[in-house]
Design an enzyme around this catalytic site. Sequence first.
Site, PDB file in Angstrom:
ATOM      1  N   CYS A 111      24.771 -75.301  67.608  1.00  0.00           N
ATOM      2  CA  CYS A 111      26.142 -75.970  67.912  1.00  0.00           C
ATOM      3  C   CYS A 111      26.395 -77.181  67.020  1.00  0.00           C
ATOM      4  CB  CYS A 111      26.338 -76.221  69.356  1.00  0.00           C
ATOM      5  SG  CYS A 111      28.013 -75.954  69.854  1.00  0.00           S
ATOM      6  N   HIS A 112      26.549 -78.217  67.872  1.00  0.00           N
ATOM      7  CA  HIS A 112      27.048 -79.494  67.008  1.00  0.00           C
ATOM      8  C   HIS A 112      25.639 -80.375  66.779  1.00  0.00           C
ATOM      9  CE1 HIS A 112      31.057 -78.789  68.808  1.00  0.00           C
ATOM     10  NE2 HIS A 112      31.541 -79.550  67.978  1.00  0.00           N
TER      11      HIS A 112
END
Length: 186
Positions: free
Chosen positions: A111-112
Amino acid sequence: MSQLTDKRVAFLMTDGVEQVEYTGPRAALEEAGATVVLVSPKPDSVQGFNHVDKGDAFAVELPVGQADSADFDALVLPGGVVNADDLRTDPTSVAFAKAFFEQHKPVGAICHAAWTLVEAGVVDGRTLTSWPSLQTDLRNAGATWVDHEVVTDKGLVTSRKPDDIPAFASKLIEEIAEGPHGAQHA
């Protein structure tokens, strides 16, 4: 399953971590026999989130300032916007992450979490995926961004989101079981 017996894996995270991106991969690695350690710049606990809703708190098992990458076989970076943004501004956390690349060890980021890798300067020339909003940051840092469930590039395993956790965890287990990757570099 005991593919990872005698393997130690650090999970580097702080407040704002996307809870399932920690608990899902951690459970899979432990089931495969790994010893998992929650490493954080926070001294006591880390607040998890389920997207924007407060989730569980997790006890910090080792402060990042006392952690030595040489004591681990791999690193996993869970996502979460706040978590990733805070980690990339913490020089000790960035140096800890970069050291795994310098030691040719497997690293997973979902993800991030790729923001920490951008800050560590380890994505240039690599192919990876992430949450789609990071693609410009990754390209600007020299990476090739692709929209796939999981991407493996010389010991670096990346995924986009919680739905990708089964594939992410499976690839992590495979890469960690293989051990150091000579092509993994900072």
